[in-house]
Design an enzyme around this catalytic site. Structure first.
Site, PDB file in Angstrom:
ATOM      1  CG  ASP A  71      -1.920   0.960   1.250  1.00  0.00           C
ATOM      2  OD1 ASP A  71      -2.579   1.321   0.418  1.00  0.00           O
ATOM      3  OD2 ASP A  71      -1.501   2.118   2.018  1.00  0.00           O
TER       4      ASP A  71
ATOM      5  CD  GLU B 164      -5.388   1.058  -4.157  1.00  0.00           C
ATOM      6  OE1 GLU B 164      -6.390   1.669  -4.082  1.00  0.00           O
ATOM      7  OE2 GLU B 164      -4.831   1.411  -3.114  1.00  0.00           O
TER       8      GLU B 164
ATOM      9  CB  CYS C  58     -13.147  -5.560   8.369  1.00  0.00           C
ATOM     10  SG  CYS C  58     -12.441  -6.889   9.507  1.00  0.00           S
TER      11      CYS C  58
ATOM     12  CB  CYS D 109     -15.541  -9.808   9.479  1.00  0.00           C
ATOM     13  SG  CYS D 109     -15.505  -8.156   9.539  1.00  0.00           S
TER      14      CYS D 109
ATOM     15  CB  CYS E   3     -14.075  -4.031  11.987  1.00  0.00           C
ATOM     16  SG  CYS E   3     -15.437  -4.879  10.971  1.00  0.00           S
TER      17      CYS E   3
ATOM     18  CB  CYS F 152     -15.777  -8.554  13.319  1.00  0.00           C
ATOM     19  SG  CYS F 152     -14.306  -7.967  12.941  1.00  0.00           S
TER      20      CYS F 152
ATOM     21  CG  ASP G 145      -1.200   3.776   6.167  1.00  0.00           C
ATOM     22  OD1 ASP G 145      -2.264   4.187   5.311  1.00  0.00           O
ATOM     23  OD2 ASP G 145      -0.548   4.439   6.660  1.00  0.00           O
TER      24      ASP G 145
END
Length: 411
Positions: A192, A276, A328, A331, A347, A349, A356
């Site tokens: 990233d 990316e 996330c 999950c 999150c 969860c 990052d």
């Protein structure tokens, strides 16, 4: 695979004059060819072929008093200048016809003697040679001293002599090299790219952004002020221009060296690298433009791409619209967009994510979930027509009559 090997060359004052003469002749031939084709288009004449253009602006031009000095340089240099013009036209035609991907390429433009970069190219027909004493022999220029930082892996097919804005000269050799696969490893990594941290890996490693341009901003500001105060056309202004160019070249060289070392380390330790597909052009139009250009994401990803191909690794880009920072990584829940000030989030969860690191893990997952393998074959079977009993529509299905005049919709 064809690669370029660049070396610093140190021509003598007489050789610098010969190179400047060759730069000027190549530029004149390029402009004459472009002017001839533009005149043919304006007068409604057919497109001038490559052979006819070479005959006009090189062979016949050497016999005229206005262009007799073209004989002072190697003819291969002049032919390669026309080859560059022909390539520019082909790229332009392919771009406007939709055959060329990417941004639209404009028509070729005239070259100026005030351009920051001047270059000429010698092919094997020019009979350039690397001598046993380490010097580079160029036709009608002489034996040029070369600073060999490493040996050439094979016989070069061409050499391009470049003079940059800082007044430095380089020799760029095109060499056909063989791939050198690295021993296979099990680890794969997602990368990233960012501004606070230049690269965050899916294993949690964070690489701080060096910000070479920001660190040199104070010196560059002072040199730019000296340049703005110099009298236009004076010798002091020319000296100030070279000083500014050298300062920028030092920043670019330092950034390139650092990116080479980082990309080599990532490829050596991982079998597959996923990044990316960032829209650098769009980000460069925002208020973060200076930081985006200072980071140099495009050059770094290009290094990763060609080094993975050479070392037998896997490289892939995921879509730029994949919500890596909103999902996330445990999950898979899409939590929605977040401002850049939010660096960590929790999150539903219960997982606590670093923004990052979570994005890098999602980049890795998206890259591994690609439907094609490293050889381009489809992993999933191709789509086939369903049998009549499995089709969604069948003769007894209720047909929609919306949009048909005179037939009311079903109750």
């Amino acid at each position: 695979m064809q690669l370029r090997y660049n070396y610093r060359v140190y021509p003598t004052p007489a050789q610098q004059d010969a190179l400047a003469r060759a730069f000027g002749c190549a530029r004149v031939v390029f402009n004459d060819g472009l002017r001839a084709r533009q005149a043919a288009r304006d007068t409604g004449q057919p497109y001038i072929s490559d052979g006819e253009l070479s005959k006009r602006v090189i062979t016949q031009a050497k016999g005229t008093p206005e262009r007799a000095w073209l004989s002072e340089v190697s003819s291969v240099v002049l032919q390669q200048a026309l080859a560059d013009l022909n390539t520019a036209y082909r790229n332009f035609f392919a771009s406007i016809s939709g055959q060329r991907q990417g941004r639209t390429v404009g028509p070729p433009q005239f070259r100026s003697r005030k351009d920051n970069r001047q270059a000429i190219r010698f092919t094997r027909n020019a009979r350039f040679a690397v001598l046993g004493n380490g010097r580079l022999r160029l036709p009608k220029i002489g034996d040029v001293e070369v600073r060999w930082s490493r040996d050439l892996p094979a016989e070069p097919s061409s050499v391009t002599v470049i003079r940059d804005a800082a007044g430095r000269h380089f020799a760029s050799f095109v060499v056909q090299t063989e791939d050198h696969p690295l021993p296979a490893v099990e680890s794969e990594v997602g990368v990233d790219l960012g501004l606070t941290h230049f690269a965050v890996l899916s294993d949690g490693t964070k690489v701080a952004a060096p910000r070479f341009l920001r660190r040199a901003a104070r010196k560059l500001r002072r040199l730019q002020q000296d340049l703005s105060r110099a009298q236009p056309g004076s010798q002091n202004r020319k000296k100030a221009v070279v000083k500014v160019a050298r300062a920028h070249a030092r920043v670019a060289d330092t950034r390139r060296d650092w990116q080479h070392k980082l990309s080599t380390a990532i490829i050596r330790d991982n079998q597959a690298v996923y990044v990316e597909d960032l829209c650098v052009v769009g980000l460069a139009r925002t208020r973060l433009a200076k930081s985006v250009h200072d980071a140099g994401w495009a050059s770094f990803t290009s290094m990763l791409e060609y080094k993975t191909a050479r070392c037998g690794r896997v490289f892939a880009r995921i879509g730029r619209f994949v919500p890596t920072s909103q999902t996330c990584s445990q999950c898979g829940r899409l939590d929605g967009p977040k401002p850049l000030s939010v660096r960590s989030w929790t999150c539903l969860c219960g997982a606590v994510h670093d923004r990052d690191v979570n994005a890098a893990r999602n980049v890795l997952a998206a890259g591994q979930a690609d439907n094609s393998n490293d050889r381009g074959a489809r992993v999933r079977p191709a789509s086939v027509l369903a049998r009549r009993g499995e089709a969604v529509t069948h003769p007894d299905a209720v047909r929609s009559t919306r949009g048909v005049e005179g037939i009311p919709p079903p109750a």
